[in-house]
Every structure is written in structure tokens, then in C-alpha cells.
Design a protein around this motif. Structure first.
Motif, PDB file in Angstrom:
ATOM      1  N   LEU A  41       0.899  -1.255   0.001  1.00 57.30           N
ATOM      2  CA  LEU A  41       0.018  -0.001   0.127  1.00 57.30           C
ATOM      3  C   LEU A  41       0.719   1.129  -0.054  1.00 57.30           C
ATOM      4  CD1 LEU A  41      -2.847   1.111   0.081  1.00 57.30           C
ATOM      5  CD2 LEU A  41      -2.676   1.212   2.556  1.00 57.30           C
ATOM      6  N   ARG A  42       1.884   1.229   0.851  1.00 59.63           N
ATOM      7  CA  ARG A  42       2.608   2.588   0.963  1.00 59.63           C
ATOM      8  C   ARG A  42       3.577   2.670  -0.227  1.00 59.63           C
ATOM      9  NH1 ARG A  42       4.715   5.546   4.788  1.00 59.63           N
ATOM     10  NH2 ARG A  42       3.908   4.172   6.387  1.00 59.63           N
ATOM     11  N   THR A  43       3.903   1.503  -1.037  1.00 64.80           N
ATOM     12  CA  THR A  43       4.546   1.799  -2.172  1.00 64.80           C
ATOM     13  C   THR A  43       3.860   2.176  -3.463  1.00 64.80           C
ATOM     14  OG1 THR A  43       6.236  -0.237  -1.735  1.00 64.80           O
ATOM     15  CG2 THR A  43       6.049   0.380  -4.046  1.00 64.80           C
ATOM     16  N   PHE A  44       2.591   1.502  -3.458  1.00 62.59           N
ATOM     17  CA  PHE A  44       1.509   2.170  -4.468  1.00 62.59           C
ATOM     18  C   PHE A  44       1.432   3.495  -4.544  1.00 62.59           C
ATOM     19  CE2 PHE A  44      -2.784   2.946  -4.934  1.00 62.59           C
ATOM     20  CZ  PHE A  44      -2.927   3.088  -6.395  1.00 62.59           C
ATOM     21  N   LEU A  45       0.887   3.839  -3.058  1.00 68.40           N
ATOM     22  CA  LEU A  45       0.695   5.553  -2.925  1.00 68.40           C
ATOM     23  C   LEU A  45       1.807   6.380  -3.152  1.00 68.40           C
ATOM     24  CD1 LEU A  45      -1.703   5.126   0.375  1.00 68.40           C
ATOM     25  CD2 LEU A  45      -2.228   5.536  -2.008  1.00 68.40           C
ATOM     26  N   ASP A  46       3.078   5.919  -2.755  1.00 67.76           N
ATOM     27  CA  ASP A  46       4.316   6.713  -2.937  1.00 67.76           C
ATOM     28  C   ASP A  46       4.555   7.000  -4.395  1.00 67.76           C
ATOM     29  OD1 ASP A  46       4.433   6.968  -0.220  1.00 67.76           O
ATOM     30  OD2 ASP A  46       6.044   5.932   0.083  1.00 67.76           O
ATOM     31  N   GLU A  47       4.454   5.713  -5.208  1.00 66.93           N
ATOM     32  CA  GLU A  47       4.739   5.774  -6.702  1.00 66.93           C
ATOM     33  C   GLU A  47       3.651   6.577  -7.380  1.00 66.93           C
ATOM     34  OE1 GLU A  47       5.183   1.770  -8.120  1.00 66.93           O
ATOM     35  OE2 GLU A  47       7.317   1.594  -7.146  1.00 66.93           O
ATOM     36  N   LEU A  48       2.431   6.484  -6.845  1.00 68.79           N
ATOM     37  CA  LEU A  48       1.277   7.258  -7.696  1.00 68.79           C
ATOM     38  C   LEU A  48       1.491   8.856  -7.523  1.00 68.79           C
ATOM     39  CD1 LEU A  48      -2.530   6.455  -7.576  1.00 68.79           C
ATOM     40  CD2 LEU A  48      -1.529   8.625  -6.938  1.00 68.79           C
ATOM     41  N   ALA A  49       1.854   9.005  -6.323  1.00 66.93           N
ATOM     42  CA  ALA A  49       2.128  10.444  -5.933  1.00 66.93           C
ATOM     43  C   ALA A  49       3.247  11.003  -6.776  1.00 66.93           C
ATOM     44  CB  ALA A  49       2.190  10.858  -4.552  1.00 66.93           C
ATOM     45  N   ARG A  50       4.435  10.259  -6.910  1.00 64.85           N
ATOM     46  CA  ARG A  50       5.527  10.885  -7.751  1.00 64.85           C
ATOM     47  C   ARG A  50       5.158  10.770  -8.962  1.00 64.85           C
ATOM     48  NH1 ARG A  50       8.386   7.595  -5.283  1.00 64.85           N
ATOM     49  NH2 ARG A  50       8.356   5.551  -6.743  1.00 64.85           N
ATOM     50  N   GLU A  51       4.652   9.709  -9.569  1.00 64.63           N
ATOM     51  CA  GLU A  51       4.386   9.920 -10.929  1.00 64.63           C
ATOM     52  C   GLU A  51       3.414  10.802 -11.311  1.00 64.63           C
ATOM     53  OE1 GLU A  51       2.911   6.220 -12.257  1.00 64.63           O
ATOM     54  OE2 GLU A  51       4.677   4.950 -11.657  1.00 64.63           O
TER      55      GLU A  51
END
Length: 445
Positions: free
Chosen positions: A299-309
Motif C-alpha cells: 500500500l505504501r509503495t503504491f501510494l508513494d509511486e502514484l504521488a511521484r508519477e
């Protein structure tokens, strides 16, 4: 035998029928509970009447058989309460059978106490009116026929009631007093229970209308998804052609010696790559590039990558991202989930190009995403119809579909979407999704 074509219209009709059946069962359960409650009133009324006739008016009634019938009524009502407390779906046939039991009990008591000459024989009217409200026309007319047969039988076969039919005495006549009590009883019970039953029916109609609206919206989403998938297929070839042409331009001497043109070609290639990513995401969501469109991550990886992209690909002046989900969680998500969040962020950026904020946290087993902006906020008319298609004040063709798609994707995942205007200015959209629908329940062996 040729296979049946599963058309969108057919799916919509099936959903509508399933929704109607579910609402009918739910309303039937409420009405059955009302009948059980009414039956307890009948038990109290029969006990009071039997005691009053024997102790006050000194009318000798066959107490033992009447109390036995009353005991059967109590046993049946207890059994009904236990059954329908566990089973929530009640069909019209079961309501019909329950009313038939009530008629059988009333007929037995009237047989033991004067038959049709008993002033309380008019309680049949209460049963008939309840059947007209609760049952379908076929069952209701059958019920009328049953009560007519019972009344006709009681006019011939009954145990005599030692009660003088001295109508000329007016209110002093016990028979007239019994009629008056019966009338008041029927009137009070009808007003009390019919109003509650009609409230149940109105609530069921409102729920059915809401489910039909929801089915229509979901069908709208399906049609839009099919259109987007088809468009993605069609765009694949011209995007590939443009990519080849831009690559050739970049290698041509006329362009390679001009830094400004090279910079513009690079920007065009970056935007073209973004277009191809969007097209791939649409096809991935439709499950057309692989057998499945889900991805295993945390969950953390998904949200962090989504925000960065999202921040890297959108021209937003300031983007504040606060991830406070706590302990990480292994999840499975598909592209529609990512597109849903990006859609909310895009709407916020359009309203507030200078600043967009996103906060992620966990509350009561749910993932909560709050997207805020510092724009003008929602118009009251738009805020009152959040999640409806084409609900927008932008005035452009197709506007208003973004939040509509977000609401429907969240609903599919078992979540909700809420929107409000912030007191300090700007808007806030909150997405709540159950973590159970995202979590990877079982690790692959």
C-alpha cells in the motif's frame, strides 16, 4: 444450441430484476415482523376478552378449548419470531400462509363463541385489509374467498353464545357494546399498522428506485469503458507511427544541430510516451494486454509511486503529499484504482493549479485518501449531485464525468466518495476504501 449473447441491456435487466427481488424480500421481512407484533396484540386482546366475558359479564365460554387455541397462537408466534429473526428474505407466499394461520385461529375462536353471531366476527375485515396491502392481487383475492367461506361456515356451524341480540336497547345491549369495541379495535389497529406497513412499502420503493438508478449508472460506466477500450485500440497505431517519426526527426541533421528543436522534440516524445502509457493503462484495465490487470505491491509503495508519477507528469506548482497509513500492507490493485485517484488529483489541479494536497491514512480498517485544493470550491448545485454524470459547471462537452467515474469505481470496491467545501477555502474530496478489498488475502504457494 447457440450461446446467449450477454448484451449490456440484458445485464441491466438482470440487475434490475435482482434489485427488485432483494427490495421485495427486505420489505416482506419488515411486514412479517409487523404481523408478528400484531399477533401479540391479538393474544392480549383475546385473553382480555375471554377474562372480561367470564368475570365481568358472567358469560360462560368453553375456556379449555379457547385457551388451547390461544396457546397454539402463542406457540406459532414464538416460532415465527425465531425463524424470521434469522431469515431475512420473506416471499409473498410466506406472508400469505402467515395470514391464513391468523384466519384459522380467529375462525376457531369464533366457532367456540357464537360463530357469525359473535360481534367480533367483523375482525375478518382487518385480515382482509391487511391482505390487500401486503399481498399480490392473486393472493389477496384468494384470501377474500377464504374469509368468505369461513364466515359462511360460521353462520351454520358454531357453539351457541349465551348473548341476547337485544338491539333495541342500544348502547346498553351487550351485542352493541361488542360491536362498538370491535369497531374501535379494528380502526385503531388499522391506523397503527397500516401506516407502518405503508412506510415500509415507501422505503422499499425508494430503495428500489435508488438501486435502479445505480444499475443505470453502472451500465453507463460499462458503455464508457467499452468506448474507451475501442478508442485505445484505434489510437495504438497512430501513436506508434508518431513515435517512429519523432525518433527519425531527432536523428536528422537539420534537427540535431538546433537545440531548441531538439528540446521541443524531446517534449513531444515525453508527451507521446504519456499518451501511450494512458492507452496501455486503459487496455490493462480491460484485461486485454494480459490475462489479468491486477498487480501485487504494498500500500505504501503504491501510494508513494502514484504521488511521484502524478507530480512528475502534471504542471502543478506545489503538491503536498502526506502518507500516514502506518504499518504497510500487501495489496492487489488494478489500473482503475490508480486512474480513480489520478482523476481526483487532476480535478483538484484544474481547480487550483498553484497547490494540491493529498493525505493518506488508515481509519477503522479503511484506506482514507483526502485530496484538497485551494480553488473556488464546488457550486452548491454540483455538491448536491456529486457522483451524477455530466454534473459540472465547466460548460464543456463531456465535463462532469470524472467524479462520476470515481464514485462508481469506489462503489465497485465497496467504498464511498464524499465531497465538501473547506471552511478556509477550496474543496476536499475524501475516498474511503475497505482495506479488505485491497489486501492480498492469501500468499501464493
Amino acid at each position: 444450441m447457440p450461446p446467449t449473447t450477454e448484451t449490456p441491456e440484458r445485464r441491466f435487466r438482470l440487475k434490475e430484476r435482482a434489485a427488485a427481488a432483494g427490495v421485495e424480500f427486505a420489505a416482506g421481512h419488515k411486514n412479517m415482523m409487523q404481523l408478528i407484533q400484531l399477533r401479540w396484540f391479538a393474544v392480549i386482546g383475546q385473553l382480555t376478552t375471554i377474562a372480561g366475558a367470564n368475570l365481568v359479564y358472567d358469560i360462560r365460554l368453553p375456556l379449555v378449548p379457547m385457551l388451547q387455541v390461544l396457546a397454539c397462537l402463542i406457540a406459532f408466534n414464538v416460532a415465527s419470531h425465531l425463524r424470521w429473526h434469522e431469515v431475512r428474505h420473506v416471499r409473498n407466499t410466506e406472508l400469505f400462509m402467515a395470514l391464513l394461520v391468523d384466519v384459522a385461529i380467529l375462525t376457531s375462536q369464533l366457532y367456540l363463541s357464537g360463530g357469525a353471531t359473535n360481534p367480533f366476527a367483523f375482525l375478518y375485515l382487518l385480515q382482509v385489509i391487511l391482505s390487500a396491502v401486503l399481498l399480490r392481487p392473486t393472493y389477496a383475492w384468494t384470501f377474500v374467498l377464504v374469509t368468505v367461506v369461513c364466515m359462511a361456515g360460521l353462520s351454520r356451524y358454531y357453539l351457541p353464545l349465551p348473548l341476547a341480540l337485544d338491539h333495541e336497547r342500544g348502547i346498553e345491549s351487550l351485542y352493541v357494546q361488542g360491536l362498538l369495541i370491535c369497531f374501535m379495535l379494528i380502526a385503531a389497529l388499522l391506523v397503527f399498522f397500516i401506516t407502518r406497513i405503508t412506510d415500509n412499502l415507501r422505503a422499499g420503493d425508494a430503495q428500489l428506485a435508488n438501486l435502479r438508478q445505480r444499475a443505470a449508472e453502472e451500465e453507463h460506466v460499462v458503455r464508457m469503458g467499452l468506448l474507451a477500450s475501442g478508442a485505445a485500440h484505434e489510437l495504438g497505431t497512430p501513436l506508434a507511427t508518431l513515435s517512429v517519426i519523432l525518433g527519425d526527426w531527432k536523428r536528422m541533421p537539420e534537427f540535431s544541430r538546433n537545440p531548441e528543436l531538439l528540446e521541443e522534440i524531446g517534449e513531444m516524445q515525453a508527451q507521446l510516451k504519456r499518451c501511450k502509457t494512458i492507452v496501455s493503462g486503459i487496455l490493462l484495465s480491460a484485461g486485454e494486454t494480459r490475462g489479468e490487470s491486477s498487480t501485487r505491491t504494498t500500500l505504501r509503495t503504491f501510494l508513494d509511486e502514484l504521488a511521484r508519477e502524478w507530480q512528475a507528469s502534471r504542471p502543478v506548482a506545489a503538491f503536498e503529499y502526506d502518507n500516514r497509513i502506518g504499518a504497510d500492507l500487501t495489496i492487489v490493485f488494478d489500473e482503475t484504482f490508480k486512474q480513480m485517484v489520478c482523476n481526483v488529483l487532476d480535478n483538484a489541479r484544474e481547480a487550483s493549479p498553484a497547490w494540491v494536497g493529498m493525505e493518506a491514512l488508515r481509519e477503522d480498517g479503511q484506506l482514507v485518501l483526502r485530496v484538497t485544493d485551494r480553488g473556488p470550491g464546488f457550486e452548491p448545485a454540483v455538491l448536491a449531485q456529486v457522483g451524477k454524470p455530466y454534473n459540472s459547471t465547466k460548460g464543456r462537452p463531456g465535463s462532469g464525468l470524472g467524479l462520476f467515474l470515481v464514485v462508481n469505481v469506489a462503489r465497485t470496491l465497496g467504498g464511498t466518495v464524499a465531497a465538501r467545501n473547506r471552511p478556509e477555502g477550496g474543496a476536499e474530496v475524501t475516498i474511503r476504501l475497505p482495506l479488505a478489498t485491497l489486501a492480498l488475502e492469501k500468499e501464493s504457494a
